[in-house]
Write an enzyme that holds these catalytic residues in place. Sequence first.
Site, PDB file in Angstrom:
ATOM      1  CB  VAL A   1      -0.999   0.020   1.178  1.00 29.56           C
ATOM      2  CG1 VAL A   1      -2.025  -1.085   1.016  1.00 29.56           C
ATOM      3  CG2 VAL A   1      -0.295  -0.089   2.519  1.00 29.56           C
ATOM      4  CD  GLU A   2       2.823   4.604   2.948  1.00 28.16           C
ATOM      5  OE1 GLU A   2       4.026   4.987   2.954  1.00 28.16           O
ATOM      6  OE2 GLU A   2       2.028   4.843   3.867  1.00 28.16           O
ATOM      7  CG  ASN A   3       7.292   0.605  -4.103  1.00 30.76           C
ATOM      8  OD1 ASN A   3       7.204   0.537  -5.330  1.00 30.76           O
ATOM      9  ND2 ASN A   3       8.432   0.498  -3.461  1.00 30.76           N
TER      10      ASN A   3
END
Length: 481
Positions: A378-380
């Site tokens: 969900v984050e990158n």
Amino acid sequence: MPFPKDFLWGGATAANQFEGAWKEDGKGENVPDHIRGGTVSTPRLWDKEIHPDVYYPSHESVDFYHHYKEDIALYGEMGFKCFRLSVNWARIFPTGEEEKPNEKGLAFYHNVFAECRKYGIEPLVTISHYELPWALSEKYNGWVGREVIDCFVKYATTLFNEYKDEVKYWLTFNEINIGAGAMGRIMSLGMHGEDGKPMFKMSETPEEASDRFTALHNQFVASARAVKIGHQINPDFKIGLMIAGQMVYPYTCNPADVKEAQDRMNMNNWFCGDVQVRGHYPYYAKRYFKDHNIHVRMEPGDLEDIKEGTVDFYSFSYYMSSTATVDPEVQKKAGNMFTGVPNPYLKASDWGWQIDPEGLRIYLNEIYGRYEIPLFVVENGLGAVDERSADGKFHDTYRINYLRDHIKAMKEAVEDGVDLMGYTMWGCTDLVSASTGEMKKRYGFVYVDKDNDGNGDLHRERKDSFYWYKKVIASNGEDLD
């Protein structure tokens, strides 16, 4: 094996870094509203009182509050299947303890979710993304106070009831494992800082550590109770945890370095996952608490709540990896941000975050082998300085290369057998950096005209990566050129 046909491609944001409108329509103050901007060399400072002549990045952020239709339309143009955002707690309950929610705050998110539906975008909602109401920090020392558990459960229950037909995917706390380290005291746990001093604190006494782990325990209990209530309100809800993910490698094959890396993986990565997925404190926590003279304050029924309120899926952020060593001479070298000794085999971003796409594949396999529940990246993303080219456009090839390599790593993990739900790239529209408070450190597919001092007209522009990601989504991850 390709990505699943229902793979959730999209982008991710956080209200305190994105939303702005910090005092509009009844919103109360939250903890980030008291944190100044900074740089890598100038840390963000925490102020007990907000000073009128000081710039606080969260106050305007990039003003999603007034640009949400434009921003979501851009996501629709890219073909997003999912948009991860957080609800600003103080917009719903300004002090955290009101009897009734702020109706204008509730209406704002109804409008946001309606725009998402217009473009076929599934919202993924983080209930608490470093946005504790300031009043709860002041009154209870943040999550150290057990009273905050009930405040959170009331808040989460309000969201579940209000949006039960508009939101399916939920996360209780953003990067909850940040609270397992001293630097998470203010940002993650809402604890008191030292007025005018840096937001991140790197050392603490055993008494302070005991308060911190008690605060983290209270978040475990609050999350578990919310999960149980959410499933009662709508059995179709999918409620996950969220971890700041990072592979830690031993710096050498010295067994002492291997053990050091294992210990860091345990407390930095697995500890919170073990509690929230398996439903109990892991075996190694007892030794860790004993060795560090930490006493976690619990009450009867807490462990039963944790056991009964396990999550449906495991989500995480992934930006970099690090190494660990017991060699004091190596430790004196320039660090990989806050996270360890630089890996000589990897390159780094402009902010010193080492780029390791293969580490993402390794991490995905490690998590799935440990828990065997669905995973969600969900984050990158890549924080970089984006400069306008002579033709007036932003040719962010470096960001495309970073994302391409990490998507390839995810594809390999899916081939390995990992059950991966989706991918929401961080900061899909430029936003304020959480660690430094900068706008100069940009992540987005969409450029926002604003600088580190808050200057700019906030207009939006598509970067090259915008068109590239649109193609990636349309091909379900097959066309990465």
